[in-house]
Motif scaffolding. Structure first.
Motif, PDB file in Angstrom:
ATOM      1  N   ASN A  72      36.586  95.876 -56.409  1.00 60.74           N
ATOM      2  CA  ASN A  72      35.518  95.924 -57.398  1.00 60.74           C
ATOM      3  C   ASN A  72      36.085  95.601 -58.784  1.00 60.74           C
ATOM      4  O   ASN A  72      36.658  96.459 -59.451  1.00 60.74           O
ATOM      5  CB  ASN A  72      34.865  97.312 -57.396  1.00 60.74           C
ATOM      6  N   ILE A  79      30.909 101.265 -57.594  1.00 59.40           N
ATOM      7  CA  ILE A  79      30.204 101.291 -56.310  1.00 59.40           C
ATOM      8  C   ILE A  79      30.153 102.745 -55.873  1.00 59.40           C
ATOM      9  O   ILE A  79      31.193 103.380 -55.658  1.00 59.40           O
ATOM     10  CB  ILE A  79      30.914 100.416 -55.268  1.00 59.40           C
ATOM     11  N   THR A  82      28.187 102.687 -49.814  1.00 54.68           N
ATOM     12  CA  THR A  82      28.231 101.445 -49.030  1.00 54.68           C
ATOM     13  C   THR A  82      27.633 101.695 -47.651  1.00 54.68           C
ATOM     14  O   THR A  82      27.771 102.781 -47.089  1.00 54.68           O
ATOM     15  CB  THR A  82      29.679 100.936 -48.852  1.00 54.68           C
ATOM     16  N   LEU A 131      27.428  93.757 -45.564  1.00 59.60           N
ATOM     17  CA  LEU A 131      27.885  94.921 -46.327  1.00 59.60           C
ATOM     18  C   LEU A 131      26.962  95.092 -47.530  1.00 59.60           C
ATOM     19  O   LEU A 131      26.827  94.171 -48.343  1.00 59.60           O
ATOM     20  CB  LEU A 131      29.332  94.722 -46.782  1.00 59.60           C
ATOM     21  N   THR A 132      26.321  96.249 -47.623  1.00 62.78           N
ATOM     22  CA  THR A 132      25.434  96.544 -48.751  1.00 62.78           C
ATOM     23  C   THR A 132      26.126  97.521 -49.687  1.00 62.78           C
ATOM     24  O   THR A 132      26.627  98.573 -49.247  1.00 62.78           O
ATOM     25  CB  THR A 132      24.095  97.130 -48.266  1.00 62.78           C
ATOM     26  N   LEU A 133      26.156  97.161 -50.952  1.00 64.97           N
ATOM     27  CA  LEU A 133      26.802  97.966 -51.988  1.00 64.97           C
ATOM     28  C   LEU A 133      25.738  98.552 -52.902  1.00 64.97           C
ATOM     29  O   LEU A 133      24.788  97.864 -53.286  1.00 64.97           O
ATOM     30  CB  LEU A 133      27.757  97.101 -52.814  1.00 64.97           C
ATOM     31  N   THR A 140      21.630  97.134 -56.147  1.00 59.16           N
ATOM     32  CA  THR A 140      22.335  96.870 -54.889  1.00 59.16           C
ATOM     33  C   THR A 140      22.771  95.412 -54.795  1.00 59.16           C
ATOM     34  O   THR A 140      22.259  94.542 -55.505  1.00 59.16           O
ATOM     35  CB  THR A 140      21.452  97.202 -53.669  1.00 59.16           C
ATOM     36  N   THR A 142      24.101  92.750 -51.362  1.00 56.85           N
ATOM     37  CA  THR A 142      24.395  92.633 -49.927  1.00 56.85           C
ATOM     38  C   THR A 142      25.215  91.375 -49.684  1.00 56.85           C
ATOM     39  O   THR A 142      24.813  90.279 -50.081  1.00 56.85           O
ATOM     40  CB  THR A 142      23.101  92.595 -49.093  1.00 56.85           C
TER      41      THR A 142
END
Length: 200
Positions: A72, A79, A82, A131-133, A140, A142
């Motif tokens: 990051n 973040i 996740t 992967l969704t943050l 968000t 993705t």
């Protein structure tokens, strides 16, 4: 059976070719010898090749390990959570070393990096996952990823698919080390003439 028949055919034809005085008959038997050899070789290949009834390769011992890292570099954005979703369970060989288990609920502060080991099924054709943050503030992003990049792109560099609510978010995937995929997150500075990623 096919191989034995080919050998028997070869023995008979070669013997007849040697004892036959007539030149046309000898040429015919030489041709027959060649056909027998071809028949025997084809039979050997057929018996060695897998058929539709051949059982599938067992998955025991079929895994190959890799690493996924998320860095990051977005200044001022942490973040805070996740989630991950795999496309096909067949692509993974270990419940504890797959994205939807070991990249679940991570916190990655700005400037920090998290890495987790993955265990892929070596017989799978690709290992896609998303992967969704979730950043502080609730926005968000993705990412669309494929862990097979760790093996197919040992010196790769690409931009994975990214749907983001964070303005100017960049994702850059590198796999400069063998079996390791690293995704770097940046936030772009949008100027009058250019877009430049910035980050830590």
């Amino acid at each position: 059976v096919i191989i034995f028949s080919g050998q028997l055919c070869f023995s008979v034809a070669s013997t007849m070719a040697m004892v036959t005085a007539s030149r046309p008959l000898r040429a015919a038997f030489v041709l027959l010898v060649w056909l027998c050899l071809t028949w025997g070789a084809w039979g050997a290949l057929k018996e060695d090749s897998p058929s539709a009834s051949t059982p599938p390769i067992p998955r025991l011992g079929s895994s190959v390990r890799s690493m996924f890292c998320l860095h990051n570099r977005v200044a001022g954005l942490d973040i805070v959570d996740t989630t991950a979703v795999v496309k096909d369970n067949y692509d993974w060989d270990n419940l504890d070393r797959r994205p939807d288990h070991n990249f679940l609920g991570l916190k990655i502060p700005s400037g920090q990096k998290e890495c987790r080991q993955m265990e892929n099924n070596r017989w799978a054709h690709g290992s896609p996952w998303t992967l969704t943050l979730i950043f502080n503030g609730g926005r968000t992003a993705t990412l669309s990823l494929d862990q097979d990049d760790a093996f197919e792109k040992p010196w790769g560099l690409k931009r994975p698919g990214c749907q983001s609510e964070v303005p100017g978010l960049w994702a850059l995937e590198t796999s400069a080390r063998e079996n390791i995929v690293t995704v770097e997150l940046f936030q772009a500075i949008v100027g009058a003439n250019s877009t430049v990623p910035r980050g830590k």
